[in-house]
Design a protein around this motif. Sequence first.
Motif, mmCIF file in Angstrom:
data_model
loop_
_atom_site.group_PDB
_atom_site.id
_atom_site.type_symbol
_atom_site.label_atom_id
_atom_site.label_comp_id
_atom_site.label_asym_id
_atom_site.label_seq_id
_atom_site.Cartn_x
_atom_site.Cartn_y
_atom_site.Cartn_z
ATOM 1 N N ALA A 182 0.784 -1.059 0.170
ATOM 2 C CA ALA A 182 0.035 0.070 -0.050
ATOM 3 C C ALA A 182 0.721 1.026 0.124
ATOM 4 C CB ALA A 182 -1.040 0.034 1.188
ATOM 5 N N ALA A 183 1.848 1.201 0.773
ATOM 6 C CA ALA A 183 2.934 2.348 0.822
ATOM 7 C C ALA A 183 3.486 2.496 -0.472
ATOM 8 C CB ALA A 183 3.828 2.338 2.043
ATOM 9 N N LEU A 184 3.950 1.411 -1.087
ATOM 10 C CA LEU A 184 4.429 1.195 -2.222
ATOM 11 C C LEU A 184 3.753 2.090 -3.233
ATOM 12 C CD1 LEU A 184 6.977 0.512 -4.472
ATOM 13 C CD2 LEU A 184 5.967 -1.605 -4.387
ATOM 14 N N ASP A 236 -3.597 1.836 2.789
ATOM 15 C CA ASP A 236 -4.465 0.935 2.140
ATOM 16 C C ASP A 236 -5.898 1.226 2.637
ATOM 17 O OD1 ASP A 236 -4.398 0.453 4.796
ATOM 18 O OD2 ASP A 236 -3.588 -1.929 4.277
ATOM 19 N N ASN A 237 -6.262 2.109 3.513
ATOM 20 C CA ASN A 237 -7.825 2.321 3.714
ATOM 21 C C ASN A 237 -8.159 3.916 3.811
ATOM 22 O OD1 ASN A 237 -6.781 3.323 5.907
ATOM 23 N ND2 ASN A 237 -7.545 1.743 7.384
ATOM 24 N N GLN A 238 -7.106 4.712 3.437
ATOM 25 C CA GLN A 238 -7.469 6.048 3.403
ATOM 26 C C GLN A 238 -8.205 6.494 1.840
ATOM 27 O OE1 GLN A 238 -3.995 8.559 2.731
ATOM 28 N NE2 GLN A 238 -5.190 10.312 2.528
ATOM 29 N N PRO A 239 -9.392 7.127 1.985
ATOM 30 C CA PRO A 239 -10.103 7.478 0.999
ATOM 31 C C PRO A 239 -9.728 8.570 0.243
ATOM 32 C CG PRO A 239 -11.232 8.529 2.969
ATOM 33 C CD PRO A 239 -9.958 7.456 3.503
ATOM 34 N N LEU A 268 -6.108 5.110 -3.101
ATOM 35 C CA LEU A 268 -4.696 5.221 -2.947
ATOM 36 C C LEU A 268 -4.278 3.938 -2.005
ATOM 37 C CD1 LEU A 268 -2.310 7.065 -2.373
ATOM 38 C CD2 LEU A 268 -3.089 7.638 -0.131
ATOM 39 N N GLY A 269 -3.117 3.578 -2.512
ATOM 40 C CA GLY A 269 -2.537 2.193 -2.150
ATOM 41 C C GLY A 269 -2.814 1.090 -2.910
ATOM 42 N N ARG A 270 -3.526 1.241 -3.943
ATOM 43 C CA ARG A 270 -3.929 -0.007 -4.977
ATOM 44 C C ARG A 270 -3.096 0.403 -6.205
ATOM 45 N NH1 ARG A 270 -8.005 -3.184 -3.792
ATOM 46 N NH2 ARG A 270 -8.789 -3.456 -5.732
ATOM 47 N N ALA A 273 -2.486 3.826 -8.110
ATOM 48 C CA ALA A 273 -1.232 3.849 -8.927
ATOM 49 C C ALA A 273 -1.616 2.920 -10.307
ATOM 50 C CB ALA A 273 0.028 3.079 -8.276
ATOM 51 N N VAL A 274 -1.207 3.320 -11.358
ATOM 52 C CA VAL A 274 -1.615 2.835 -12.609
ATOM 53 C C VAL A 274 -0.511 2.579 -13.632
ATOM 54 C CG1 VAL A 274 -3.167 3.215 -14.710
ATOM 55 C CG2 VAL A 274 -3.766 3.912 -12.474
#
Length: 426
Positions: free
Chosen positions: A130-132, A236-239, A278-280, A302-303
């Motif tokens: 998630a941080a990455l 990983d859970n921040q909207p 964020l985090g995905r 991230a894409v």
Amino acid sequence: MSGVTVVGLDAAGAPPHPALAPVLAAAGLVVGAARHLAAVPVPAGADTITLGPLAPALGRLAEAADAGVPAVVLASGDPGLFGIVRRLRAAGLPLRVVPAVSSVAAAFARAGLPWDGAAVVSAHGRDPRAALNACRALPLVAVLTAPGAGAAELGGGLIGWSRRLLVAEHLGTAAERIRAVTPEQAAAETWADPHVLLSLADGATAGPAPADVVPAASAPTDGALDRATVGGMRADNQPAAAPAGGWALPEDRYAHRDSMITKSEVRALVVARLRPRLGRLIWDIGAGSGSVGIECALLGAAVLAVEQDPEAGATVQANAAAHAVHVRLVTGRAPAALADLPEPDAVFVGGGGVDVLTAVVARRPERVVLTLAALDRVAPAVGLLRAAGYTVEGSQLSAARLADLPGGSIRLAATNPVVVLTGERQ
């Protein structure tokens, strides 16, 4: 019930906050790491708890609060930033917090960088992906690291992304060092734990060039990330905040060739099914104009966009720049182009056959979304997803848009129907 005062201490031994002396003198219970307890004058009659596991300390603090015994908890830096405050509040303890400078603020200060637009995430005690992915998606990120989830591991995951990394080690000590490195350099080195990693996209802000060394400053700061709790904001859970311009944008907001673009009505459902945040990490396979991936990036993900046509790839990059997001482009033909890509959380398959879908499900993403115009491809795709252990939902979308007629009348102009399939791994 008496309260608990949480006081942040400077790791380099700078004078504590003036509020500490009176609360410490009155304390009947003092809790902290061994180095914190050794750094302050604990009253002779006060009980102490040296922190290891937090649970026993929580019980003693609750007993002290119920008995009206003043308690002090010593912590590093700002205990409200990924620190012990969250755990103490979750235990229902009444708190007063006196912070010191956080290690994140100190890292930016040492590098001479503004950080009012930075995201702060943690790789401590959780899946570091998630941080990455936050570093992959956002231009300015500070990461609180942990052994096995530090600059080397995050740097390795950022190879291929245009990022500069600043690694802050031993903050607030005589051995303090901040180095500017490339992701490749970060991955090849061993770093002192704990440290703070700053990830900067090109042009995000001014700062040292790779291989520069920022000397230690004279002002001390906290350098401890080994907090007694790992609560706080999580990537990983921040909207993600909704983009100001919205999403499911009209096709004319993107450059595209021969109408090769996912229509806005279909894109709205596809993006919803991909659940970007964020985090995905989202793969956009057969990206075309890049509209799906760009709207995922607008929502914080991230894409990685995979496109075999170099001309279309250039369009993806131009569209991403126009919408002020970063989409990493991989030019190549799927499924071969997917082999060395980092593991996705969700995948959109906008182009390719059964071989592409087979390669995608082999990577076991949480969700797979694909759009199909040809009905004879629906049943094989559903069967493949189910055989791979995915629960499948499907919808056929048929939109009719208002269109003007001569004389001021209007009519409905149908768009081509599309089947949207969503596979979710249980």
